[in-house]
Motif scaffolding. Structure first.
Motif, PDB file in Angstrom:
ATOM      1  N   ALA A 126     -19.058 -25.908 -35.721  1.00  0.00           N
ATOM      2  CA  ALA A 126     -19.107 -26.354 -34.333  1.00  0.00           C
ATOM      3  C   ALA A 126     -19.621 -27.789 -34.307  1.00  0.00           C
ATOM      4  CB  ALA A 126     -20.032 -25.452 -33.521  1.00  0.00           C
ATOM      5  N   ILE A 127     -19.198 -28.529 -33.310  1.00  0.00           N
ATOM      6  CA  ILE A 127     -19.660 -29.909 -33.162  1.00  0.00           C
ATOM      7  C   ILE A 127     -20.980 -29.891 -32.397  1.00  0.00           C
ATOM      8  CG2 ILE A 127     -19.122 -32.169 -32.196  1.00  0.00           C
ATOM      9  CD1 ILE A 127     -16.163 -31.454 -32.540  1.00  0.00           C
ATOM     10  N   HIS A 128     -21.991 -30.567 -32.939  1.00  0.00           N
ATOM     11  CA  HIS A 128     -23.308 -30.628 -32.299  1.00  0.00           C
ATOM     12  C   HIS A 128     -23.180 -31.327 -30.941  1.00  0.00           C
ATOM     13  CE1 HIS A 128     -27.471 -31.789 -31.569  1.00  0.00           C
ATOM     14  NE2 HIS A 128     -27.786 -30.777 -32.379  1.00  0.00           N
ATOM     15  N   PRO A 129     -23.936 -30.872 -29.939  1.00  0.00           N
ATOM     16  CA  PRO A 129     -23.829 -31.472 -28.604  1.00  0.00           C
ATOM     17  C   PRO A 129     -23.995 -32.992 -28.570  1.00  0.00           C
ATOM     18  CG  PRO A 129     -25.048 -29.439 -28.468  1.00  0.00           C
ATOM     19  CD  PRO A 129     -24.813 -29.704 -29.931  1.00  0.00           C
ATOM     20  N   VAL A 130     -24.920 -33.549 -29.342  1.00  0.00           N
ATOM     21  CA  VAL A 130     -25.095 -35.008 -29.296  1.00  0.00           C
ATOM     22  C   VAL A 130     -23.880 -35.710 -29.918  1.00  0.00           C
ATOM     23  CG1 VAL A 130     -26.400 -35.387 -31.444  1.00  0.00           C
ATOM     24  CG2 VAL A 130     -26.781 -36.875 -29.478  1.00  0.00           C
ATOM     25  N   GLN A 131     -23.275 -35.114 -30.930  1.00  0.00           N
ATOM     26  CA  GLN A 131     -22.052 -35.681 -31.499  1.00  0.00           C
ATOM     27  C   GLN A 131     -20.925 -35.623 -30.478  1.00  0.00           C
ATOM     28  OE1 GLN A 131     -22.012 -33.025 -34.911  1.00  0.00           O
ATOM     29  NE2 GLN A 131     -22.103 -34.802 -36.279  1.00  0.00           N
ATOM     30  N   MET A 132     -20.880 -34.521 -29.731  1.00  0.00           N
ATOM     31  CA  MET A 132     -19.865 -34.385 -28.690  1.00  0.00           C
ATOM     32  C   MET A 132     -20.066 -35.446 -27.611  1.00  0.00           C
ATOM     33  SD  MET A 132     -17.189 -32.965 -27.511  1.00  0.00           S
ATOM     34  CE  MET A 132     -17.024 -31.610 -28.637  1.00  0.00           C
ATOM     35  N   ALA A 133     -21.315 -35.687 -27.211  1.00  0.00           N
ATOM     36  CA  ALA A 133     -21.598 -36.711 -26.192  1.00  0.00           C
ATOM     37  C   ALA A 133     -21.181 -38.091 -26.687  1.00  0.00           C
ATOM     38  CB  ALA A 133     -23.081 -36.703 -25.825  1.00  0.00           C
ATOM     39  N   PRO A 192     -18.703 -43.285 -12.960  1.00  0.00           N
ATOM     40  CA  PRO A 192     -19.989 -43.821 -13.418  1.00  0.00           C
ATOM     41  C   PRO A 192     -21.062 -42.756 -13.600  1.00  0.00           C
ATOM     42  CG  PRO A 192     -19.524 -44.533 -11.165  1.00  0.00           C
ATOM     43  CD  PRO A 192     -18.298 -43.855 -11.676  1.00  0.00           C
ATOM     44  N   ALA A 193     -21.063 -41.726 -12.778  1.00  0.00           N
ATOM     45  CA  ALA A 193     -22.087 -40.688 -12.910  1.00  0.00           C
ATOM     46  C   ALA A 193     -21.959 -39.980 -14.258  1.00  0.00           C
ATOM     47  CB  ALA A 193     -21.965 -39.674 -11.768  1.00  0.00           C
ATOM     48  N   TRP A 194     -20.743 -39.685 -14.677  1.00  0.00           N
ATOM     49  CA  TRP A 194     -20.537 -38.997 -15.955  1.00  0.00           C
ATOM     50  C   TRP A 194     -20.943 -39.891 -17.119  1.00  0.00           C
ATOM     51  CZ3 TRP A 194     -20.890 -34.637 -17.912  1.00  0.00           C
ATOM     52  CH2 TRP A 194     -20.288 -34.269 -19.107  1.00  0.00           C
ATOM     53  N   ASP A 195     -20.561 -41.170 -17.051  1.00  0.00           N
ATOM     54  CA  ASP A 195     -20.953 -42.116 -18.101  1.00  0.00           C
ATOM     55  C   ASP A 195     -22.477 -42.187 -18.207  1.00  0.00           C
ATOM     56  OD1 ASP A 195     -18.327 -42.811 -18.775  1.00  0.00           O
ATOM     57  OD2 ASP A 195     -18.272 -44.417 -17.288  1.00  0.00           O
ATOM     58  N   MET A 196     -23.148 -42.226 -17.073  1.00  0.00           N
ATOM     59  CA  MET A 196     -24.609 -42.315 -17.080  1.00  0.00           C
ATOM     60  C   MET A 196     -25.244 -41.037 -17.612  1.00  0.00           C
ATOM     61  SD  MET A 196     -25.632 -44.587 -13.738  1.00  0.00           S
ATOM     62  CE  MET A 196     -24.544 -43.856 -12.538  1.00  0.00           C
ATOM     63  N   LEU A 197     -24.716 -39.887 -17.225  1.00  0.00           N
ATOM     64  CA  LEU A 197     -25.275 -38.630 -17.732  1.00  0.00           C
ATOM     65  C   LEU A 197     -25.127 -38.539 -19.250  1.00  0.00           C
ATOM     66  CD1 LEU A 197     -24.092 -36.107 -14.986  1.00  0.00           C
ATOM     67  CD2 LEU A 197     -26.454 -36.793 -15.493  1.00  0.00           C
ATOM     68  N   LEU A 198     -23.970 -38.922 -19.772  1.00  0.00           N
ATOM     69  CA  LEU A 198     -23.775 -38.904 -21.222  1.00  0.00           C
ATOM     70  C   LEU A 198     -24.734 -39.880 -21.912  1.00  0.00           C
ATOM     71  CD1 LEU A 198     -19.881 -38.702 -21.444  1.00  0.00           C
ATOM     72  CD2 LEU A 198     -21.524 -36.911 -22.075  1.00  0.00           C
ATOM     73  N   ALA A 199     -24.870 -41.085 -21.348  1.00  0.00           N
ATOM     74  CA  ALA A 199     -25.778 -42.077 -21.930  1.00  0.00           C
ATOM     75  C   ALA A 199     -27.224 -41.574 -21.905  1.00  0.00           C
ATOM     76  CB  ALA A 199     -25.659 -43.411 -21.193  1.00  0.00           C
ATOM     77  N   LEU A 200     -27.620 -40.939 -20.826  1.00  0.00           N
ATOM     78  CA  LEU A 200     -28.978 -40.400 -20.730  1.00  0.00           C
ATOM     79  C   LEU A 200     -29.196 -39.251 -21.717  1.00  0.00           C
ATOM     80  CD1 LEU A 200     -29.493 -40.466 -16.868  1.00  0.00           C
ATOM     81  CD2 LEU A 200     -30.819 -41.751 -18.569  1.00  0.00           C
ATOM     82  N   TYR A 201     -28.177 -38.434 -21.914  1.00  0.00           N
ATOM     83  CA  TYR A 201     -28.301 -37.339 -22.881  1.00  0.00           C
ATOM     84  C   TYR A 201     -28.498 -37.896 -24.292  1.00  0.00           C
ATOM     85  CZ  TYR A 201     -27.330 -33.257 -25.691  1.00  0.00           C
ATOM     86  OH  TYR A 201     -27.432 -32.247 -26.611  1.00  0.00           O
ATOM     87  N   ILE A 202     -27.699 -38.884 -24.657  1.00  0.00           N
ATOM     88  CA  ILE A 202     -27.823 -39.497 -25.984  1.00  0.00           C
ATOM     89  C   ILE A 202     -29.183 -40.164 -26.127  1.00  0.00           C
ATOM     90  CG2 ILE A 202     -26.908 -41.319 -27.494  1.00  0.00           C
ATOM     91  CD1 ILE A 202     -24.112 -40.589 -26.289  1.00  0.00           C
ATOM     92  N   ALA A 203     -29.619 -40.885 -25.093  1.00  0.00           N
ATOM     93  CA  ALA A 203     -30.937 -41.537 -25.134  1.00  0.00           C
ATOM     94  C   ALA A 203     -32.035 -40.491 -25.320  1.00  0.00           C
ATOM     95  CB  ALA A 203     -31.175 -42.345 -23.860  1.00  0.00           C
ATOM     96  N   HIS A 204     -31.926 -39.368 -24.639  1.00  0.00           N
ATOM     97  CA  HIS A 204     -32.914 -38.297 -24.782  1.00  0.00           C
ATOM     98  C   HIS A 204     -32.949 -37.792 -26.219  1.00  0.00           C
ATOM     99  CE1 HIS A 204     -34.336 -34.117 -24.730  1.00  0.00           C
ATOM    100  NE2 HIS A 204     -35.141 -34.517 -23.762  1.00  0.00           N
ATOM    101  N   GLU A 205     -31.776 -37.568 -26.795  1.00  0.00           N
ATOM    102  CA  GLU A 205     -31.695 -37.060 -28.166  1.00  0.00           C
ATOM    103  C   GLU A 205     -32.213 -38.073 -29.189  1.00  0.00           C
ATOM    104  OE1 GLU A 205     -30.738 -33.833 -29.240  1.00  0.00           O
ATOM    105  OE2 GLU A 205     -31.177 -33.607 -27.107  1.00  0.00           O
ATOM    106  N   GLU A 206     -32.095 -39.365 -28.857  1.00  0.00           N
ATOM    107  CA  GLU A 206     -32.578 -40.423 -29.751  1.00  0.00           C
ATOM    108  C   GLU A 206     -34.004 -40.845 -29.409  1.00  0.00           C
ATOM    109  OE1 GLU A 206     -29.599 -43.449 -29.280  1.00  0.00           O
ATOM    110  OE2 GLU A 206     -28.180 -42.413 -30.594  1.00  0.00           O
ATOM    111  N   ARG A 223     -30.453 -29.347 -19.542  1.00  0.00           N
ATOM    112  CA  ARG A 223     -29.914 -28.015 -19.838  1.00  0.00           C
ATOM    113  C   ARG A 223     -28.426 -27.931 -19.507  1.00  0.00           C
ATOM    114  NH1 ARG A 223     -34.910 -25.826 -18.136  1.00  0.00           N
ATOM    115  NH2 ARG A 223     -34.159 -25.708 -16.024  1.00  0.00           N
ATOM    116  N   ALA A 224     -28.038 -28.500 -18.370  1.00  0.00           N
ATOM    117  CA  ALA A 224     -26.627 -28.454 -17.974  1.00  0.00           C
ATOM    118  C   ALA A 224     -25.761 -29.195 -18.984  1.00  0.00           C
ATOM    119  CB  ALA A 224     -26.456 -29.055 -16.578  1.00  0.00           C
ATOM    120  N   LEU A 225     -26.193 -30.382 -19.388  1.00  0.00           N
ATOM    121  CA  LEU A 225     -25.414 -31.149 -20.368  1.00  0.00           C
ATOM    122  C   LEU A 225     -25.406 -30.470 -21.727  1.00  0.00           C
ATOM    123  CD1 LEU A 225     -26.223 -34.780 -19.378  1.00  0.00           C
ATOM    124  CD2 LEU A 225     -23.967 -33.908 -19.878  1.00  0.00           C
TER     125      LEU A 225
END
Length: 157
Positions: free
Chosen positions: A45-52, A74-88, A143-145
């Motif tokens: 399976a692809i890890h969620p952060v790799q998917m983002a 823009p909302a989706w782009d920002m949510l993905l960027a925030l998810y990656i930032a959280h993981e990093e 959690r949603a992402l």
């Protein structure tokens, strides 16, 4: 410009878009049928952060080939960027988040406000520079992402 000219232009653009869509579909089918490009075939399976990261890269690649306003989310782009930032373990402020959205500052700020009202992001005033506002995913947003990206990673073809 007469109605006939406009109708002709619309038909020509429609034909061109249909041709492009067919070409992309054919290429995608070819890529997806190759065993090496199918992680689920190997039980991976692809890890969620790799998917983002993959989703953001795909979205950025579209900008090289199509007008930016064609896929304006823009909302989706920002949510993905925030998810990656959280993981990093990185902090994003409004300015850096706006730049990830590929949209005007005012539009991005309105989306940040909307995401905040929906409970998907948190905003905190930077304790060092009170002019800056830090934005992060809320627990609900994370959690949603996480769930969505994990589902995509497990289903990835």
């Amino acid at each position: 410009m007469g109605d006939e000219n406009v109708a002709g232009l619309v038909k020509e653009l429609t034909d061109q878009l249909a041709s492009i869509a067919h070409s992309f579909g054919t290429r995608a089918d070819t890529l997806l049928s190759a065993p090496s490009s199918r992680p689920e075939a190997a039980g991976i399976a692809i890890h969620p952060v790799q998917m983002a990261r993959s989703l953001l890269a795909q979205r950025a690649a579209r900008l090289e080939h199509f007008p930016a306003d064609l896929f304006h989310e823009p909302a989706w782009d920002m949510l993905l960027a925030l998810y990656i930032a959280h993981e990093e373990d990185r902090i994003m402020n409004v300015k850096s988040l706006v730049s990830s959205a590929h949209s005007p500052v005012t539009t991005s700020q309105r989306w940040i406000d909307h995401l905040f009202k929906l409970g998907l992001v948190d905003r905190v005033v930077d304790p060092i520079d009170r002019r800056r506002i830090e934005v992060s995913l809320s627990q609900n947003g994370y959690r949603a992402l996480e769930t969505y990206l994990a589902t995509l990673g497990a289903r990835r073809v």
